[in-house]
Design a protein around this motif. Structure first.
Motif, PDB file in Angstrom:
ATOM      1  N   VAL A  12      84.799 -18.562  12.581  1.00 37.83           N
ATOM      2  CA  VAL A  12      84.573 -19.719  11.700  1.00 37.83           C
ATOM      3  C   VAL A  12      83.088 -20.051  11.640  1.00 37.83           C
ATOM      4  CG1 VAL A  12      84.947 -22.200  11.431  1.00 37.83           C
ATOM      5  CG2 VAL A  12      86.868 -20.711  12.015  1.00 37.83           C
ATOM      6  N   ARG A  13      82.433 -20.057  12.789  1.00 37.96           N
ATOM      7  CA  ARG A  13      81.002 -20.382  12.822  1.00 37.96           C
ATOM      8  C   ARG A  13      80.158 -19.262  12.181  1.00 37.96           C
ATOM      9  NH1 ARG A  13      79.453 -24.870  14.816  1.00 37.96           N
ATOM     10  NH2 ARG A  13      80.704 -26.093  16.272  1.00 37.96           N
ATOM     11  N   ALA A  14      80.577 -18.029  12.341  1.00 38.05           N
ATOM     12  CA  ALA A  14      79.862 -16.908  11.716  1.00 38.05           C
ATOM     13  C   ALA A  14      79.930 -17.028  10.190  1.00 38.05           C
ATOM     14  CB  ALA A  14      80.455 -15.579  12.165  1.00 38.05           C
ATOM     15  N   PHE A  15      81.094 -17.407   9.691  1.00 33.65           N
ATOM     16  CA  PHE A  15      81.249 -17.617   8.249  1.00 33.65           C
ATOM     17  C   PHE A  15      80.322 -18.730   7.771  1.00 33.65           C
ATOM     18  CE2 PHE A  15      83.437 -20.040   4.835  1.00 33.65           C
ATOM     19  CZ  PHE A  15      83.373 -19.095   3.830  1.00 33.65           C
ATOM     20  N   ASN A  16      80.250 -19.809   8.525  1.00 32.65           N
ATOM     21  CA  ASN A  16      79.381 -20.927   8.149  1.00 32.65           C
ATOM     22  C   ASN A  16      77.905 -20.517   8.160  1.00 32.65           C
ATOM     23  OD1 ASN A  16      78.789 -23.818   7.643  1.00 32.65           O
ATOM     24  ND2 ASN A  16      77.867 -23.687   9.678  1.00 32.65           N
ATOM     25  N   VAL A  17      77.504 -19.743   9.158  1.00 33.12           N
ATOM     26  CA  VAL A  17      76.121 -19.267   9.230  1.00 33.12           C
ATOM     27  C   VAL A  17      75.797 -18.402   8.015  1.00 33.12           C
ATOM     28  CG1 VAL A  17      74.538 -17.757  10.488  1.00 33.12           C
ATOM     29  CG2 VAL A  17      75.922 -19.424  11.733  1.00 33.12           C
ATOM     30  N   GLU A  18      76.737 -17.527   7.658  1.00 32.81           N
ATOM     31  CA  GLU A  18      76.525 -16.642   6.511  1.00 32.81           C
ATOM     32  C   GLU A  18      76.310 -17.443   5.230  1.00 32.81           C
ATOM     33  OE1 GLU A  18      76.116 -12.740   4.971  1.00 32.81           O
ATOM     34  OE2 GLU A  18      76.288 -13.466   7.036  1.00 32.81           O
ATOM     35  N   ILE A  19      77.069 -18.530   5.086  1.00 27.99           N
ATOM     36  CA  ILE A  19      76.942 -19.378   3.895  1.00 27.99           C
ATOM     37  C   ILE A  19      75.649 -20.186   3.938  1.00 27.99           C
ATOM     38  CG2 ILE A  19      77.974 -21.281   2.600  1.00 27.99           C
ATOM     39  CD1 ILE A  19      79.535 -18.642   2.500  1.00 27.99           C
ATOM     40  N   SER A  20      75.364 -20.786   5.074  1.00 26.57           N
ATOM     41  CA  SER A  20      74.236 -21.721   5.173  1.00 26.57           C
ATOM     42  C   SER A  20      72.879 -21.033   5.050  1.00 26.57           C
ATOM     43  CB  SER A  20      74.302 -22.499   6.487  1.00 26.57           C
ATOM     44  OG  SER A  20      74.182 -21.627   7.596  1.00 26.57           O
ATOM     45  N   ARG A  21      72.789 -19.766   5.433  1.00 27.77           N
ATOM     46  CA  ARG A  21      71.484 -19.095   5.401  1.00 27.77           C
ATOM     47  C   ARG A  21      71.157 -18.475   4.039  1.00 27.77           C
ATOM     48  NH1 ARG A  21      71.123 -13.419   7.727  1.00 27.77           N
ATOM     49  NH2 ARG A  21      73.077 -12.395   7.202  1.00 27.77           N
ATOM     50  N   ILE A  22      72.071 -18.593   3.092  1.00 29.11           N
ATOM     51  CA  ILE A  22      71.819 -18.045   1.765  1.00 29.11           C
ATOM     52  C   ILE A  22      70.599 -18.694   1.129  1.00 29.11           C
ATOM     53  CG2 ILE A  22      72.703 -18.017  -0.619  1.00 29.11           C
ATOM     54  CD1 ILE A  22      75.449 -17.347   0.518  1.00 29.11           C
ATOM     55  N   GLN A  23      70.471 -20.014   1.272  1.00 29.70           N
ATOM     56  CA  GLN A  23      69.330 -20.703   0.666  1.00 29.70           C
ATOM     57  C   GLN A  23      68.019 -20.335   1.343  1.00 29.70           C
ATOM     58  OE1 GLN A  23      70.288 -24.840   1.060  1.00 29.70           O
ATOM     59  NE2 GLN A  23      69.795 -24.938   3.235  1.00 29.70           N
ATOM     60  N   ASP A  24      68.087 -19.788   2.561  1.00 30.49           N
ATOM     61  CA  ASP A  24      66.878 -19.345   3.250  1.00 30.49           C
ATOM     62  C   ASP A  24      66.509 -17.902   2.886  1.00 30.49           C
ATOM     63  OD1 ASP A  24      66.668 -21.768   4.618  1.00 30.49           O
ATOM     64  OD2 ASP A  24      68.016 -21.080   6.201  1.00 30.49           O
ATOM     65  N   GLN A  25      67.475 -17.179   2.378  1.00 31.35           N
ATOM     66  CA  GLN A  25      67.263 -15.761   2.077  1.00 31.35           C
ATOM     67  C   GLN A  25      66.640 -15.519   0.712  1.00 31.35           C
ATOM     68  OE1 GLN A  25      71.342 -14.446   2.729  1.00 31.35           O
ATOM     69  NE2 GLN A  25      70.730 -13.397   4.599  1.00 31.35           N
ATOM     70  N   THR A  26      66.760 -16.493  -0.176  1.00 31.75           N
ATOM     71  CA  THR A  26      66.220 -16.321  -1.524  1.00 31.75           C
ATOM     72  C   THR A  26      65.699 -17.643  -2.071  1.00 31.75           C
ATOM     73  OG1 THR A  26      66.759 -15.684  -3.799  1.00 31.75           O
ATOM     74  CG2 THR A  26      68.522 -16.657  -2.509  1.00 31.75           C
ATOM     75  N   SER A  27      64.642 -17.560  -2.855  1.00 31.70           N
ATOM     76  CA  SER A  27      64.079 -18.758  -3.481  1.00 31.70           C
ATOM     77  C   SER A  27      64.592 -18.924  -4.914  1.00 31.70           C
ATOM     78  CB  SER A  27      62.538 -18.676  -3.501  1.00 31.70           C
ATOM     79  OG  SER A  27      62.112 -17.506  -4.182  1.00 31.70           O
ATOM     80  N   ASP A  28      65.367 -17.943  -5.363  1.00 36.55           N
ATOM     81  CA  ASP A  28      65.911 -17.982  -6.714  1.00 36.55           C
ATOM     82  C   ASP A  28      67.290 -18.643  -6.712  1.00 36.55           C
ATOM     83  OD1 ASP A  28      66.549 -17.587  -9.350  1.00 36.55           O
ATOM     84  OD2 ASP A  28      67.089 -15.473  -9.111  1.00 36.55           O
ATOM     85  N   PRO A  29      67.444 -19.815  -7.322  1.00 36.12           N
ATOM     86  CA  PRO A  29      68.727 -20.535  -7.325  1.00 36.12           C
ATOM     87  C   PRO A  29      69.877 -19.716  -7.905  1.00 36.12           C
ATOM     88  CG  PRO A  29      66.962 -21.957  -8.125  1.00 36.12           C
ATOM     89  CD  PRO A  29      66.403 -20.566  -8.034  1.00 36.12           C
ATOM     90  N   GLN A  30      69.574 -18.907  -8.928  1.00 33.70           N
ATOM     91  CA  GLN A  30      70.630 -18.111  -9.561  1.00 33.70           C
ATOM     92  C   GLN A  30      71.152 -17.031  -8.613  1.00 33.70           C
ATOM     93  OE1 GLN A  30      69.551 -16.261 -13.269  1.00 33.70           O
ATOM     94  NE2 GLN A  30      71.670 -16.067 -13.936  1.00 33.70           N
ATOM     95  N   THR A  31      70.229 -16.403  -7.876  1.00 29.37           N
ATOM     96  CA  THR A  31      70.636 -15.389  -6.901  1.00 29.37           C
ATOM     97  C   THR A  31      71.485 -16.018  -5.805  1.00 29.37           C
ATOM     98  OG1 THR A  31      68.608 -14.114  -7.292  1.00 29.37           O
ATOM     99  CG2 THR A  31      69.814 -13.653  -5.259  1.00 29.37           C
ATOM    100  N   ALA A  32      71.065 -17.192  -5.344  1.00 23.32           N
ATOM    101  CA  ALA A  32      71.820 -17.904  -4.318  1.00 23.32           C
ATOM    102  C   ALA A  32      73.215 -18.267  -4.827  1.00 23.32           C
ATOM    103  CB  ALA A  32      71.064 -19.164  -3.895  1.00 23.32           C
ATOM    104  N   ALA A  33      73.291 -18.700  -6.088  1.00 26.46           N
ATOM    105  CA  ALA A  33      74.578 -19.065  -6.689  1.00 26.46           C
ATOM    106  C   ALA A  33      75.509 -17.854  -6.757  1.00 26.46           C
ATOM    107  CB  ALA A  33      74.359 -19.643  -8.079  1.00 26.46           C
ATOM    108  N   PHE A  34      74.950 -16.684  -7.085  1.00 26.15           N
ATOM    109  CA  PHE A  34      75.747 -15.451  -7.143  1.00 26.15           C
ATOM    110  C   PHE A  34      76.312 -15.106  -5.759  1.00 26.15           C
ATOM    111  CE2 PHE A  34      73.316 -13.927 -11.093  1.00 26.15           C
ATOM    112  CZ  PHE A  34      74.352 -14.326 -11.924  1.00 26.15           C
TER     113      PHE A  34
END
Length: 258
Positions: A12-34
């Motif tokens: 459960v926590r691994a899933f949350n980490v995967e979701i939460s770090r998306i905004q740190d991995q890219t500065s492009d909102p559209q890429t993050a949304a995808f």
């Protein structure tokens, strides 16, 4: 945690980490949304009735989440909130007030505790109430902890109404300008976080829930350290690892408290 719930809790926590770090991995909102939509689609596949393991994408977190959701009847609604809360934040990029942060924290942090309670087979209204308060306390503390990296993200997540009331501009926060007004902003946010933490701790919960709520120790440690440093959120001491935290966690675990 007790060995029986340790592995599913980690998933459960691994899933949350995967979701939460998306905004740190890219500065492009559209890429993050995808990327968020990718996980939204995976959840749909996981919760299809009579779904088989072979149909789940070859992603280790997705595959483990499928196993855990099948074995422990995880709530799809709480898993989706972890995604939608991040998607909404990507769109708004600010919090108007403390209530906005509390709503975000309830969706992005409390949802994790609800899921872990489900894994532990704890259906208790008092435990849910404590989880809600603890999630809000942790979420508010996270907002304060993230201030020192605001310049990196070019985003300020402190509540706009409190910043305006204390005449603190976003530019001042981005530049790390510590003033009495900035300390007042931190004090208001920290006070609300501490209030939720105290409310959570004053609620009597089932014994096993105390293990699930152990992150409260880290929240309490940060808030006390912030107070000791006169609510200067830019103080480098707040960014240092607390070497005593593992011992505090172990001690509270033995006492079965949080």
């Amino acid at each position: 945690m007790t060995k029986a719930i340790r592995s599913p809790a980690l998933v459960v926590r691994a899933f949350n980490v995967e979701i939460s770090r998306i905004q740190d991995q890219t500065s492009d909102p559209q890429t993050a949304a995808f990327r968020l939509q990718f996980w939204q689609d995976i959840l749909k596949k996981i919760f299809v009735k009579e779904q088989v393991f072979q149909n789940i994408p070859a992603n280790p977190i997705a595959q483990e989440l499928f196993k855990v959701s099948s074995a422990y009847s995880l709530s799809k609604r709480h898993l989706e909130k972890l995604i939608t809360s991040r998607r909404d934040l990507l769109q708004t990029k600010l919090f108007r007030n403390l209530e906005d942060i509390e709503k975000y924290a309830d969706d992005s942090v409390s949802s994790i505790y609800y899921l872990l309670l489900s894994v532990a087979n704890i259906a208790n209204v008092h435990a849910d109430h404590a989880a809600s308060h603890l999630g809000k306390a942790q979420g508010l503390a996270n907002i304060l902890r993230s201030v020192h990296v605001a310049n990196h993200h070019k985003t300020v997540f402190l509540p706009m109404d409190i910043l305006m009331k204390n005449k603190v501009s976003q530019e001042m926060v981005l530049r790390g300008v510590n003033t009495d007004d900035m300390k007042n902003v931190a004090f208001e946010v920290a006070s609300r976080a501490n209030s939720h933490l105290e409310k959570a701790r004053n609620i009597s919960v089932p014994k096993l829930a105390n293990q699930i709520f152990l992150p409260a120790i880290a929240v309490d440690s940060y808030l006390k350290k912030l107070q000791k440093n006169d609510f200067n959120v830019f103080d480098k001491q707040l960014q240092q690892t607390n070497a005593l935290l593992p011992f505090s966690l172990y001690f509270k675990r033995v006492l079965n408290k949080y």
